[in-house]
Design a protein around this motif. Structure first.
Motif, PDB file in Angstrom:
ATOM      1  N   ALA A   1      15.997  38.521   0.078  1.00 28.34           N
ATOM      2  CA  ALA A   1      17.097  37.851   0.777  1.00 28.34           C
ATOM      3  C   ALA A   1      16.711  37.538   2.224  1.00 28.34           C
ATOM      4  CB  ALA A   1      18.344  38.730   0.732  1.00 28.34           C
ATOM      5  N   ALA A   2      16.040  38.483   2.888  1.00 25.56           N
ATOM      6  CA  ALA A   2      15.699  38.303   4.299  1.00 25.56           C
ATOM      7  C   ALA A   2      14.712  37.152   4.491  1.00 25.56           C
ATOM      8  CB  ALA A   2      15.118  39.601   4.863  1.00 25.56           C
ATOM      9  N   VAL A   3      13.661  37.080   3.674  1.00 24.41           N
ATOM     10  CA  VAL A   3      12.660  36.036   3.895  1.00 24.41           C
ATOM     11  C   VAL A   3      13.194  34.658   3.525  1.00 24.41           C
ATOM     12  CG1 VAL A   3      10.731  37.641   3.641  1.00 24.41           C
ATOM     13  CG2 VAL A   3      11.566  36.409   1.627  1.00 24.41           C
ATOM     14  N   LEU A   4      14.050  34.583   2.527  1.00 29.19           N
ATOM     15  CA  LEU A   4      14.641  33.287   2.185  1.00 29.19           C
ATOM     16  C   LEU A   4      15.531  32.779   3.317  1.00 29.19           C
ATOM     17  CD1 LEU A   4      15.515  33.800  -1.588  1.00 29.19           C
ATOM     18  CD2 LEU A   4      13.724  32.350  -0.641  1.00 29.19           C
ATOM     19  N   LEU A   5      16.323  33.661   3.901  1.00 25.10           N
ATOM     20  CA  LEU A   5      17.152  33.259   5.039  1.00 25.10           C
ATOM     21  C   LEU A   5      16.285  32.921   6.253  1.00 25.10           C
ATOM     22  CD1 LEU A   5      20.067  35.850   4.766  1.00 25.10           C
ATOM     23  CD2 LEU A   5      20.208  33.379   4.380  1.00 25.10           C
ATOM     24  N   ALA A   6      15.220  33.688   6.471  1.00 27.16           N
ATOM     25  CA  ALA A   6      14.343  33.431   7.615  1.00 27.16           C
ATOM     26  C   ALA A   6      13.657  32.069   7.513  1.00 27.16           C
ATOM     27  CB  ALA A   6      13.297  34.538   7.721  1.00 27.16           C
ATOM     28  N   ALA A   7      13.382  31.625   6.294  1.00 25.08           N
ATOM     29  CA  ALA A   7      12.687  30.349   6.107  1.00 25.08           C
ATOM     30  C   ALA A   7      13.617  29.141   6.229  1.00 25.08           C
ATOM     31  CB  ALA A   7      11.999  30.335   4.744  1.00 25.08           C
ATOM     32  N   LEU A   8      14.918  29.347   6.172  1.00 29.96           N
ATOM     33  CA  LEU A   8      15.862  28.222   6.166  1.00 29.96           C
ATOM     34  C   LEU A   8      15.722  27.281   7.361  1.00 29.96           C
ATOM     35  CD1 LEU A   8      19.223  29.705   4.800  1.00 29.96           C
ATOM     36  CD2 LEU A   8      17.762  27.972   3.740  1.00 29.96           C
ATOM     37  N   PRO A   9      15.581  27.774   8.597  1.00 27.19           N
ATOM     38  CA  PRO A   9      15.503  26.839   9.727  1.00 27.19           C
ATOM     39  C   PRO A   9      14.366  25.820   9.630  1.00 27.19           C
ATOM     40  CG  PRO A   9      15.965  29.038  10.533  1.00 27.19           C
ATOM     41  CD  PRO A   9      15.654  29.180   9.066  1.00 27.19           C
ATOM     42  N   SER A  10      13.304  26.153   8.905  1.00 27.38           N
ATOM     43  CA  SER A  10      12.190  25.205   8.785  1.00 27.38           C
ATOM     44  C   SER A  10      12.569  23.961   7.998  1.00 27.38           C
ATOM     45  CB  SER A  10      10.986  25.885   8.128  1.00 27.38           C
ATOM     46  OG  SER A  10      11.266  26.205   6.776  1.00 27.38           O
ATOM     47  N   LEU A  11      13.688  24.024   7.253  1.00 26.97           N
ATOM     48  CA  LEU A  11      14.127  22.867   6.478  1.00 26.97           C
ATOM     49  C   LEU A  11      14.936  21.880   7.313  1.00 26.97           C
ATOM     50  CD1 LEU A  11      15.271  24.502   3.106  1.00 26.97           C
ATOM     51  CD2 LEU A  11      13.120  23.326   3.602  1.00 26.97           C
ATOM     52  N   TRP A  12      15.488  22.327   8.446  1.00 24.62           N
ATOM     53  CA  TRP A  12      16.368  21.452   9.210  1.00 24.62           C
ATOM     54  C   TRP A  12      15.689  20.147   9.652  1.00 24.62           C
ATOM     55  CZ3 TRP A  12      20.901  19.767   9.862  1.00 24.62           C
ATOM     56  CH2 TRP A  12      21.255  19.030  10.985  1.00 24.62           C
ATOM     57  N   PRO A  13      14.455  20.168  10.161  1.00 23.30           N
ATOM     58  CA  PRO A  13      13.827  18.889  10.533  1.00 23.30           C
ATOM     59  C   PRO A  13      13.693  17.915   9.364  1.00 23.30           C
ATOM     60  CG  PRO A  13      12.636  20.715  11.518  1.00 23.30           C
ATOM     61  CD  PRO A  13      13.600  21.318  10.546  1.00 23.30           C
ATOM     62  N   LEU A  14      13.630  18.438   8.127  1.00 25.35           N
ATOM     63  CA  LEU A  14      13.574  17.562   6.958  1.00 25.35           C
ATOM     64  C   LEU A  14      14.959  17.040   6.587  1.00 25.35           C
ATOM     65  CD1 LEU A  14      11.163  19.725   4.774  1.00 25.35           C
ATOM     66  CD2 LEU A  14      10.564  17.663   6.044  1.00 25.35           C
ATOM     67  N   ILE A  15      15.995  17.844   6.858  1.00 29.20           N
ATOM     68  CA  ILE A  15      17.362  17.462   6.501  1.00 29.20           C
ATOM     69  C   ILE A  15      18.016  16.619   7.585  1.00 29.20           C
ATOM     70  CG2 ILE A  15      19.655  18.407   5.968  1.00 29.20           C
ATOM     71  CD1 ILE A  15      18.248  20.858   4.834  1.00 29.20           C
ATOM     72  N   GLU A  16      17.637  16.857   8.839  1.00 28.85           N
ATOM     73  CA  GLU A  16      18.307  16.202   9.973  1.00 28.85           C
ATOM     74  C   GLU A  16      18.398  14.686   9.845  1.00 28.85           C
ATOM     75  OE1 GLU A  16      18.195  16.448  14.857  1.00 28.85           O
ATOM     76  OE2 GLU A  16      16.383  16.850  13.696  1.00 28.85           O
ATOM     77  N   PRO A  17      17.340  13.978   9.435  1.00 30.55           N
ATOM     78  CA  PRO A  17      17.476  12.517   9.320  1.00 30.55           C
ATOM     79  C   PRO A  17      18.502  12.087   8.272  1.00 30.55           C
ATOM     80  CG  PRO A  17      15.170  13.161   9.352  1.00 30.55           C
ATOM     81  CD  PRO A  17      15.964  14.418   9.182  1.00 30.55           C
TER      82      PRO A  17
END
Length: 331
Positions: free
Chosen positions: A158-174
């Motif tokens: 659970a911890a590592v999956l949540l920790a990795a989430l912010p790396s997706l924002w630059p892909l989702i932001e556009p």
């Protein structure tokens, strides 16, 4: 006579490796067909839950620990080593980076501190939520690492999956804002650097896997050393510090240390493949970060340092690959 449902189950069971099917396929088919009426078997299909369960078993049996053919045991060991080392590196890099950012902002006067706080509050609700999540969630890499080495696997996943989430924002932001994607190569490499270790933790540390163990030292000392090296590399050479500098520096020193230790203690096998893959991943991040600055009017020392780091990573990946090939050779 084979019914259509049985044939469908056997097709799904082909996801499992051959060694597992040889001993368990007939038993599994009997269990799946046990309470299904013979007359309805030609109109039935495996449920999504059953297919998902078999797919999870296929991953677990391929990343095996004991009682499996050597190649599957080696693959499972390599993925577990990769996950452990990558999570440790992420944890140390994040903690040292955030400590340095807070220290810098707090010691440079009120204006610098206000600018630091404005990054969380001054751009509207959505950017504020993203900024806070990008600050808080990566700290869970540390939780994931210590949960892993203390065999708290559900918490670690659970911890590592949540920790990795912010790396997706630059892909989702556009997709949700009007801002176009910037630096797509770096964004993609950075997301892979976060998500491949997170997925490796989820896949390789299954219930049959052995506990996570570091080759030398205690988890606390390893984490402290990682924090000191990543933070020190930025504090000593702040002009060199982009997002790839600290993790790459830590990996270079750690990989060199492991190669020296391996030369003295050949029994420390199993980690060369993991370190080679991790080095390749960090090299991709290093090159992607470097591509952002090529062509800009930067000090020559910066480009020379970044290129030297990329060269060192390349040589280490090759050396680790040679050691890994020897470890994987048939005995």
């Amino acid at each position: 006579m084979t019914t259509l449902l049985e044939a469908r189950y056997r097709t799904v069971l082909r996801l499992l490796p051959a060694y597992y099917r040889e001993t368990r396929e007939e038993e599994m088919v009997e269990v799946y067909l046990w309470d299904v009426d013979q007359e309805t078997q030609d109109q039935s299909r495996p449920t999504l839950g059953e297919v998902a369960s078999i797919a999870a078993l296929a991953v677990r049996s391929r990343l095996a620990a004991t009682g499996a053919p050597r190649r599957y045991a080696l693959l499972g060991s390599a993925v577990r080593h990769f996950a452990l080392y990558a999570v440790l590196l992420q944890a140390g890099a994040v903690v040292s980076d955030e400590v340095l950012r807070v220290t810098w902002s707090a010691t440079r006067g009120a204006h610098e501190w206000d600018m630091f706080l404005t990054g969380f509050t001054g751009s509207g609700p959505l950017p504020a939520v993203v900024a806070i999540a990008g600050w808080v969630l990566p700290l869970l890499w540390t939780v994931g690492f210590f949960a892993l080495v203390h065999d708290r696997r559900r918490l670690a996943r659970a911890a590592v999956l949540l920790a990795a989430l912010p790396s997706l924002w630059p892909l989702i932001e556009p997709l949700v804002t009007e801002w176009p994607m910037s630096a797509p190569y770096f964004v993609t490499a950075n997301a892979l650097f976060a998500w491949l270790p997170a997925l490796a933790v989820c896949a390789a540390y299954h219930r049959d896997a052995p506990p996570a163990v570091l080759p030398v030292g205690t988890p606390g000392l390893a984490f402290l050393a990682c924090c000191v090296v990543t933070g020190g590399s930025v504090a000593l050479l702040p002009t060199m510090a982009d997002l790839a500098w600290a993790p790459a520096t830590c990996f270079v020193l750690a990989a060199l240390g492991w190669l020296v230790l391996r030369a003295r203690r050949p029994e420390l096998g199993g980690a060369a493949v993991a370190l080679a893959v991790l080095g390749l991943l960090i090299l991709a991040v290093r090159l992607a970060a470097l591509s952002l600055w090529l062509g800009l009017a930067l000090p020559a020392v910066y480009l020379v340092g970044a290129l030297a780091q990329a060269g060192a990573l390349t040589l280490l990946v090759v050396a680790l690959g040679v050691v890994a090939r020897r470890d994987l050779a048939p005995r």
